[in-house]
Design an enzyme around this catalytic site. Structure first.
Site: not given
Length: 300
Positions: A47, A73, A82, A154, A200, A208, A211
């Site tokens: 806003e 808000c 706002c 994956a 893992t 993690l 990059r």
């Protein structure tokens, strides 16, 4: 309101952990006087940016309508309320895409506006649902009192996520392409926190971070202990974390699935076939090749 949503999506990376919000100010004929979105947490809200944009264009907004994808808000945080800005700038009409579930707002912004004589319309139906969907992570966290949880892996065409390995001397199976790895790191950068299981971490020693996606931000690394996962998620939420990505391994991911604590799956399925014993994916899913983003309600 659809323009508000287009603008809001531009804040996907920077606004986090705040919700993505867009705002458009129009005149009585529907011509746009100013528009803006929440660019970065701690900086001006949608806003404020829309009003500043209208001012920069030299447009009078005293007889305008401001469309906002999320309720303005009503509290002082890193920036002023706002709703107060709208009142102070004498904008007479506000159209709200959906009510903010955050406890410090949750209808109070609308109440403040109406008490000041501002005409407020709260939308419903398809467009309101689109406003909620845009900030599904934010709504999940502040409605359920725990972070939004996503799993990412994956897998090969035969449903394996890795070859069998006894120690870190054996390299992991590479399934992702360089292009999909960039997309995966972009996905990472939209989360507050990221976690992997103990095994893992030992085998892959993953960084993690984000990059591979320039301009992205690195999520906070967290560890999940054995025990009550929901209690641990609530601890994270109490610490200000509203979304967490579980990247592996399958044992930890299955634990979240079995506990009913998963909101989203990001699965990259490759045409690669591993012709040796391997580690099975957390779920057997009949998915097309490529990257698939799924609501768990659709597959569990």
């Amino acid at each position: 309101m659809r323009r508000c949503l287009e603008l809001a999506r531009m804040g996907e990376i920077g606004a986090h952990p705040n919700p993505m919000v867009g705002a458009v100010i129009v005149d009585s004929n529907g011509a746009i006087l100013g528009e803006g979105y929440h660019r970065r947490c701690g900086q001006a809200h949608a806003e404020v940016n829309a009003v500043a944009n209208a001012d920069a264009r030299g447009n009078d907004i005293t007889d305008s309508t401001i469309y906002v994808s999320l309720e303005p808000c009503s509290h002082w945080g890193k920036t002023p309320p706002c709703s107060k800005l709208i009142i102070d700038r004498q904008i007479p009409r506000v159209v709200v895409g959906c009510i903010d579930p955050f406890a410090k707002v949750q209808g109070r912004g609308i109440e403040m506006l109406r008490e000041a004589g501002v005409e407020v319309t709260v939308l419903d139906g398809e467009i309101s649902e689109a406003c909620r969907e845009l900030n599904r992570r934010f709504f999940t966290a502040h409605t359920l009192g725990r972070p939004f949880v996503a799993l990412k892996w994956a897998e090969t065409a035969n449903g394996l996520v890795d070859r069998l390995r006894s120690d870190a001397s054996t390299p992991p199976l590479r399934i992702s392409t360089p292009e999909s790895q960039i997309a995966a790191h972009r996905y990472r950068s939209t989360f507050d926190a990221i976690a992997v299981g103990r095994r893992t971490a030992e085998l892959d020693r993953p960084r993690l971070d984000s990059r591979c996606f320039p301009g992205g931000r690195d999520p906070q690394r967290v560890e999940f202990r054995r025990g009550d996962l929901l209690a641990q998620l609530r601890e994270l939420y109490a610490g200000g974390i509203s979304s967490v990505l579980i990247e592996g391994g399958p044992t930890l991911q299955r634990a979240f699935i079995e506990a009913g604590l998963v909101d989203e799956l990001r699965v990259e399925r490759s045409p690669l076939v591993l012709d040796e014993p391997g580690v099975e994916a957390p779920l057997k899913l009949n998915l097309p090749f490529g990257v698939n983003l799924l609501r768990t309600a659709d597959v569990l």
